[in-house]
Design a protein around this motif. Structure first.
Motif, mmCIF file in Angstrom:
data_model
loop_
_atom_site.group_PDB
_atom_site.id
_atom_site.type_symbol
_atom_site.label_atom_id
_atom_site.label_comp_id
_atom_site.label_asym_id
_atom_site.label_seq_id
_atom_site.Cartn_x
_atom_site.Cartn_y
_atom_site.Cartn_z
ATOM 1 N N ASN A 143 42.221 69.547 29.103
ATOM 2 C CA ASN A 143 42.228 68.191 29.660
ATOM 3 C C ASN A 143 40.783 67.740 29.826
ATOM 4 O O ASN A 143 40.025 68.369 30.562
ATOM 5 C CB ASN A 143 42.923 68.155 31.026
ATOM 6 C CG ASN A 143 44.389 68.550 30.939
ATOM 7 O OD1 ASN A 143 45.149 67.945 30.196
ATOM 8 N ND2 ASN A 143 44.779 69.581 31.691
ATOM 9 N N PRO A 144 40.384 66.652 29.131
ATOM 10 C CA PRO A 144 39.018 66.164 29.299
ATOM 11 C C PRO A 144 38.712 65.965 30.783
ATOM 12 O O PRO A 144 39.535 65.469 31.554
ATOM 13 C CB PRO A 144 39.006 64.844 28.526
ATOM 14 C CG PRO A 144 40.079 65.029 27.493
ATOM 15 C CD PRO A 144 41.148 65.840 28.167
ATOM 16 N N GLN A 145 37.548 66.376 31.168
ATOM 17 C CA GLN A 145 37.203 66.425 32.584
ATOM 18 C C GLN A 145 36.108 65.420 32.914
ATOM 19 O O GLN A 145 35.049 65.415 32.275
ATOM 20 C CB GLN A 145 36.724 67.830 32.940
ATOM 21 C CG GLN A 145 36.635 68.098 34.424
ATOM 22 C CD GLN A 145 38.011 68.118 35.065
ATOM 23 O OE1 GLN A 145 38.911 68.801 34.571
ATOM 24 N NE2 GLN A 145 38.159 67.365 36.140
ATOM 25 N N ASP A 146 36.402 64.537 33.927
ATOM 26 C CA ASP A 146 35.355 63.638 34.411
ATOM 27 C C ASP A 146 34.283 64.466 35.099
ATOM 28 O O ASP A 146 34.578 65.374 35.880
ATOM 29 C CB ASP A 146 35.934 62.623 35.401
ATOM 30 C CG ASP A 146 36.883 61.641 34.732
ATOM 31 O OD1 ASP A 146 36.664 61.346 33.554
ATOM 32 O OD2 ASP A 146 37.838 61.185 35.397
ATOM 33 N N LEU A 147 33.044 64.123 34.823
ATOM 34 C CA LEU A 147 31.933 64.844 35.435
ATOM 35 C C LEU A 147 31.511 64.107 36.695
ATOM 36 O O LEU A 147 30.977 62.992 36.636
ATOM 37 C CB LEU A 147 30.763 64.951 34.461
ATOM 38 C CG LEU A 147 29.601 65.844 34.917
ATOM 39 C CD1 LEU A 147 30.077 67.289 35.079
ATOM 40 C CD2 LEU A 147 28.442 65.758 33.923
ATOM 41 N N LEU A 148 31.770 64.764 37.828
ATOM 42 C CA LEU A 148 31.430 64.165 39.110
ATOM 43 C C LEU A 148 30.215 64.852 39.702
ATOM 44 O O LEU A 148 29.767 65.894 39.220
ATOM 45 C CB LEU A 148 32.620 64.270 40.073
ATOM 46 C CG LEU A 148 33.945 63.675 39.574
ATOM 47 C CD1 LEU A 148 35.022 63.826 40.625
ATOM 48 C CD2 LEU A 148 33.774 62.219 39.171
ATOM 49 N N ALA A 149 29.715 64.279 40.763
ATOM 50 C CA ALA A 149 28.473 64.780 41.356
ATOM 51 C C ALA A 149 28.613 66.198 41.873
ATOM 52 O O ALA A 149 27.649 66.968 41.867
ATOM 53 C CB ALA A 149 28.033 63.843 42.483
ATOM 54 N N ALA A 150 29.820 66.585 42.313
ATOM 55 C CA ALA A 150 30.003 67.922 42.887
ATOM 56 C C ALA A 150 30.345 68.968 41.833
ATOM 57 O O ALA A 150 30.554 70.138 42.167
ATOM 58 C CB ALA A 150 31.102 67.880 43.945
#
Length: 736
Positions: A156-163
């Motif tokens: 599943n493509p993963q959103d890259l978040l700050a954490a």
């Protein structure tokens, strides 16, 4: 000039165009760092073999190689999302970065003296939670260093978040447990990410479905061929963002033209070479550092043609107005033709701080806008707000209408306040009727039959007016005696009650035959209950005192009759009245004659001649004789009786002033008058303020009217009146 040179290069390069599709997958550079500090759990080591240590992996920075020792250990390199964004010049919060997968490459040596167990692992973490994890086993022996590469697509493509963070780790051990570094080796590791950016996050003008698309505005058209964007736009605010541009022009193109002049055979001027006409137009946009942000070119070659060109472009990433450089639209006509009506305009989002200074606390006008907003919502927010005084007045009046007499509802609030303190403040107060009723009842319990204690109060009030109103009245017996003392009632019960109430005195007790054996020979006259008159021995020597303090009856069967007070007889007569042969009383009726003679005697005569049975002899000398024992005892008794009579007389005189009405005063006066002849200090009566009673108001029935007798009546009554007057006059004219 730099922009023109850029356009010239574009035109000469074949009219190319540079534009990047934001949806195209992007492969990052190697995100690993070749340093000992980057690999946690490792130490700086040599090329391998026995070099000391070996309990954990060693890293050789010269060859970028990890070497494992005789115990199982792990070396890990951790890459944070923030570091990745910085490394690739991405706006982590506004780029919509989505990780689709990664590419890996490293060299593995698990052979000879460097053999053992070895595994690799790639994880995507959010905080301490693993989102996706992939493991690689390299425990199989190799032929020296072998390169291992591959591409891993995420499930599943993963959103890259700050954490978020990405980790690459290797775990290995020397299978033979040799001291030193004789375990597997990993050399030249590389890890790149395959990602895309959300075009809407980068530029809301990308699609009408993007959030913020409807906030995008288009500037007015600019007709200059070249200009500095940040100076030419009449827009303000450092937060203004430029998302793209629109441009266009009109053109006209002719046919073939003589590019080289020549001479005809006949010697006339001619053309040696004919060529087709064309028009080249170039567009360029640069950033403020001179780098090209956008460029495009247009070529028109159709002979004898014309047209209008419009074009629109959206940048991959929106830029602040201050980051924009210059714009140029340059044309080159070869042959015959022209380019005209050139224009350009810009797609932008206004500075939020200009549109709404409250959009961010960093806006320069935030404080003023915030105060204006608060003042609009509530003028009492700050004393500097317009309308503060009026709003504060309204607020205070709403909170407490009594705060200012100018408050609209001050009057009603004041009435309510006063009614709360005292419901009798106004007849409009709630509960006024009840409070008024209670007040009147507290003042006079006879105000209403519903008043508490009405029955007792009514009884008291009637008793004050007339103590004979009820037998429950205090002083009923005394009032009854006083009322019927004069005249004496023929009812023996009343007489007994009166005599009983008036005879319980110290003087009477002292004269009681039961308490003394001394005979009292002074004669007194008593009116009996049946109206008859009897004469007896005086107890005090003073008939007035005797009548004020009546002695008790000598028998137990009959109560003594009430005493009718009378003037005292002369002292000589009192001495003569003492019987010679004992205490035998005078016959009935003798006293009446004596009283009559005494009343008719002139002053100082001592009364008329005594009756035949009374000794009229007097002492031969005017000097009084010394008192006998009997007389001395009699005088002491008289003094005691008189003293008590004085006190009773004073008390009766004082009480008369407290009487509530005329009838009560008259009742007391009847008793007081009986003691007036002998009671010293009786002037207290004259000093007592008598309660005034309201009688009929004086007024004239016939004002200033003179009564005139009827003359016709003189004939009938005139002679009679004259005769009556003459008879009256005869009484005063006896000597005439």
């Amino acid at each position: 000039m730099k922009l023109v040179a850029v356009l010239a290069a574009i035109l000469m390069a074949g009219f190319g165009s540079c534009s990047v599709n934001a949806q195209t997958p992007i492969t990052s550079q190697n995100i690993l760092t070749p340093s000992t500090n980057a690999w946690s759990g490792s130490v700086t080591g040599a090329a391998g073999g026995f070099s000391g240590g070996g309990s954990g992996p060693a890293y050789n920075p010269l060859t970028n190689t990890l070497i494992f020792g005789y115990t199982t250990a792990t070396a890990t390199q951790r890459i944070t999302a923030e570091a990745f964004a910085i490394q690739h010049a991405l706006d982590l919060s506004n780029s919509g970065i989505k990780i689709n997968g990664y590419n890996y490459s490293w060299m593995i040596n698990n052979s000879g003296e460097n053999s053992g167990t070895l595994t690799g692992k790639v994880e995507m973490l959010r905080g301490n939670t693993a989102l996706q994890s992939y493991t690689y086993n390299y425990s199989t022996p190799t032929q020296g260093f072998e390169t291992k590469t591959g591409t891993q697509t995420l499930n599943n493509p993963q959103d890259l978040l700050a954490a978020d963070q990405i980790t690459l780790s290797f775990t290995g051990k020397d299978a033979r447990f040799w001291a030193g570094y004789y375990g597997p080796q990993v050399r030249q590791p590389s890890l790149t990410l395959n990602y895309t950016t959300d075009p809407c996050m980068s530029n809301p003008a990308y699609s009408s479905s993007c959030a913020g698309f409807n906030d995008i505005l288009t500037s007015r058209r600019m007709y200059a061929e070249s200009y500095a964007i940040n100076q030419a736009l009449d827009l303000v605010g450092a937060g203004l963002k430029v998302h793209g541009l629109n441009y266009g022009y009109d053109y006209v193109l002719g046919g073939t033209w003589c590019s080289v002049a020549g001479t005809n055979p006949d010697g006339t001027l001619g053309c040696s070479r004919w060529e087709p006409s064309y028009i080249a137009v170039g567009v360029a946009v640069t950033k403020n550092d001179g780098t090209t942000l956008y460029s495009n070119s247009h070529l028109h070659e159709e002979q004898n043609s014309s047209g209008s060109i419009t074009n629109s472009h959206v940048f991959n990433n929106s830029l602040l107005l201050g980051d924009m450089g210059g714009f140029a639209l340059v044309d080159n006509v070869y042959g015959t033709g022209a380019v005209f009506n050139k224009f350009s305009s810009w797609k932008y989002t206004p500075d939020p701080c200009v549109v709404n200074p409250l959009s961010s606390t960093t806006c320069s006008g935030y404080q003023a806008a915030y105060q204006a907003q608060m003042c609009a919502a509530n003028p009492t927010y700050n004393s500097a707000c317009p309308g503060y005084a009026a709003a504060m007045f309204t607020q205070q009046c709403a909170a407490n209408p009594l705060s200012d007499p100018s408050c609209p509802s001050y009057a009603s609030a004041y009435l309510t306040y006063q009614c709360t303190i005292n419901p009798l403040y106004s007849t409009t107060c709630v509960g006024y009727e009840t409070a008024y009723f209670n007040q009147q009842c507290s003042i006079d319990a006879t105000y209403n039959t519903r008043c508490p204690g009405y029955e007792q109060a009514y009884l008291n009030k009637q008793c004050i007016k007339d103590s004979l109103y009820s037998r429950l009245c205090e002083g009923y017996n005394t009032a009854y005696a006083i009322k019927y003392l004069t005249p004496i009632s023929s009812d023996s019960t009343v007489a007994n009650a009166v005599n009983g109430s008036l005879s319980d005195t110290a003087a009477v007790k002292a004269n009681d035959p039961a308490t003394t054996k001394v005979a009292v020979n002074t004669v007194t006259t008593t009116i009996n209950t049946d109206g008859s008159i009897s004469t007896g021995v005086s107890a005090t020597g003073d008939t007035n005192v005797d009548k004020a303090i009546t002695s008790k009856a000598s028998t137990t069967n009959t109560a003594p009759a009430a005493v009718q007070l009378a003037p005292p007889p002369p002292q000589q007569q009192m001495a003569q009245n003492e019987p010679k042969g004992g205490d035998r009383p005078e016959p009935k009726g003798g006293n009446d004659k004596q009283e009559d003679k005494k009343d008719d005697a002139p002053k100082g005569s001592g009364g008329s001649s005594p009756p035949p049975n009374i000794n009229t002899a007097q002492a031969p000398s005017d000097k009084p004789a010394a008192p006998t024992v009997r007389q001395a005892l009699q005088e002491r008794r008289e003094a005691a009786a008189k003293a008590e009579a004085v006190e009773k007389g004073k008390n009766l005189a004082n009480e008369m002033g407290k009487a509530s009405d005329l009838e009560a005063q008259k009742a007391v006066q009847n008793v007081v008058i009986q003691a007036m002849g002998f009671t010293p200090g009786f002037d207290a009566y004259s000093r007592q303020i008598i309660v005034q009673q309201q009688f009929y108001k004086p007024y004239q029935v016939y004002g200033n009217q003179k009564t005139i007798d009827n003359r016709a009546n003189l004939r009938m009554f005139g002679g009679t009146d004259r005769l009556h007057n003459e008879m009256v006059d005869l009484q005063y004219n006896k000597e005439k």
